[in-house]
Motif scaffolding. Sequence first.
Motif, PDB file in Angstrom:
ATOM      1  N   UNK A   1    -109.509 -64.371  45.637  1.00 28.56           N
ATOM      2  CA  UNK A   1    -108.575 -63.527  46.368  1.00 28.56           C
ATOM      3  C   UNK A   1    -107.332 -63.283  45.531  1.00 28.56           C
ATOM      4  N   UNK A   2    -106.800 -62.080  45.613  1.00 30.39           N
ATOM      5  CA  UNK A   2    -105.647 -61.706  44.802  1.00 30.39           C
ATOM      6  C   UNK A   2    -104.355 -61.798  45.613  1.00 30.39           C
ATOM      7  N   UNK A   3    -103.207 -61.966  44.947  1.00 28.12           N
ATOM      8  CA  UNK A   3    -101.930 -62.110  45.658  1.00 28.12           C
ATOM      9  C   UNK A   3    -101.631 -60.899  46.533  1.00 28.12           C
ATOM     10  N   UNK A   4    -100.922 -61.150  47.622  1.00 29.75           N
ATOM     11  CA  UNK A   4    -100.590 -60.094  48.562  1.00 29.75           C
ATOM     12  C   UNK A   4     -99.846 -58.951  47.893  1.00 29.75           C
TER      13      UNK A   4
ATOM     14  N   UNK B   1    -100.234 -57.750  45.118  1.00 26.32           N
ATOM     15  CA  UNK B   1    -101.138 -56.932  44.301  1.00 26.32           C
ATOM     16  C   UNK B   1    -102.181 -56.199  45.129  1.00 26.32           C
ATOM     17  N   UNK B   2    -102.069 -56.273  46.463  1.00 24.12           N
ATOM     18  CA  UNK B   2    -103.124 -55.751  47.329  1.00 24.12           C
ATOM     19  C   UNK B   2    -103.307 -54.245  47.177  1.00 24.12           C
ATOM     20  N   UNK B   3    -102.211 -53.499  47.069  1.00 25.25           N
ATOM     21  CA  UNK B   3    -102.328 -52.040  46.911  1.00 25.25           C
ATOM     22  C   UNK B   3    -103.078 -51.697  45.626  1.00 25.25           C
ATOM     23  N   UNK B   4    -102.756 -52.397  44.549  1.00 22.33           N
ATOM     24  CA  UNK B   4    -103.407 -52.167  43.264  1.00 22.33           C
ATOM     25  C   UNK B   4    -104.885 -52.541  43.332  1.00 22.33           C
ATOM     26  N   UNK B   5    -105.193 -53.637  44.030  1.00 25.06           N
ATOM     27  CA  UNK B   5    -106.579 -54.072  44.161  1.00 25.06           C
ATOM     28  C   UNK B   5    -107.388 -53.066  44.979  1.00 25.06           C
TER      29      UNK B   5
ATOM     30  N   UNK C   1    -105.862 -48.325  38.471  1.00 28.86           N
ATOM     31  CA  UNK C   1    -105.534 -49.699  38.824  1.00 28.86           C
ATOM     32  C   UNK C   1    -105.473 -50.582  37.582  1.00 28.86           C
ATOM     33  N   UNK C   2    -104.495 -51.482  37.564  1.00 25.53           N
ATOM     34  CA  UNK C   2    -104.372 -52.406  36.422  1.00 25.53           C
ATOM     35  C   UNK C   2    -105.540 -53.385  36.360  1.00 25.53           C
TER      36      UNK C   2
END
Length: 411
Positions: free
Chosen positions: A287-290, A292-296, A216-217
């Motif tokens: 909360x992170x942007x939608x 980026x959800x897979x990466x999070x 993950x980044x």
Amino acid sequence: MNVLILGINYSPELVGIGPYTAGMAQFLAAAGHAVSVICAKPYYPQWKSDPVFAGGGKRVSVEQNVRVVRVPTYIPANPDGKRRLIHHMSFAARAEIAMLEEIRRSKPDVVIGIAPSLISAVVARNAAHRTGAKLWLHIQDFEVEAAFATGLLKDGGIIAKAARQFETWALKADRVSTISPQMCTKLVQKGVPSEAIIEFRNWANVDEIIPLLKQSTYRSRWKIDRRHVALYSGNIANKQGIEIVVNAAYILRNRKDLTFIVCGDGPNREKLVQQAAGLDNIQFHDLQPRESLCDLLGLASIHLLPQIGGTADLVLPSKLTNMLASGRSTVATALPGTGLAQEIEGCGLVTPPGDSKAFAQAIESLLDNTSLRQSTAHEARERAVQRWSRGTILHQFHKELDRMLSLSEET
């Protein structure tokens, strides 16, 4: 058909029920129906007005072929029981005006009310009654019981009795849907006829959220140099009992291979940050942007899903679906036999609510047993695909909606 939806939460809110109401509306619009939504201006989970939508009264827009009417609402900085009630009442008052305008503009065939807020179900009922439309009520939370379980309302007395009587009255509709088998059973217990009850689950975005095979980044972005990450991402409020995450971080503070990450906003966040002072194995982020959800979610070695005791069959956390879809194990807190415990079974470990030691031990068990962690992670992904597919769930909902209206025409 002409569909009018009333729900306090909607996109662009990233967590909670807003994304599901938006997904439902957009699915119906894509199927060729005329869809309008009355909702509040975005505020959740921060409990602060989104600056993009501040001022100017109501906002009307067309988004993915859905007409969206956002109304201003009182937003308490500290959403305790009394202020939360005023918040919902203010939305209902504003929504009543907007709904009257919408039904004059175009007569609906069906009105769909989303609870919470159950108070606004009165507005949905009024619109259906005025136009002769069918009323579909969708229950995301049993908010009256959840308010008692979390201490927002005190049991006993006139207010408690009035709240329960109101709930019984508000649950009368042509169809009442909710998000788990256990919550369907609870509807029967509350007097809703079984033939009117539909299971309408929240879904996982199994095409967007997939097991991350690369690093993950977020590891480099947040300077995470430890092998494992125990991740909580979502609302930080009283239903979550998220203090147990900080307690587990304290118990496991000597493990140099583990970092706890808490991603979220809400009224209890600042208290948690203070509670974690001095710990070097926990980070807090927004909360992170939608997108980026897979990466999070792929950052996690283990997902964390705390809930306080007494809420496991009143609410099925919406975050669970994408956690499973990410193909990672979960440690949750729930009592045996509850809906949440059954959903997690085989996909991770479940510990008693409030038991920090057991919670920490479950995290260690998954970290130290690679075979168990991998097998439960694999089962999590399989379960998301089999039980929580967006297309399957929404197509079934559409079918039930058609069936309700077809039966109405026959009679």
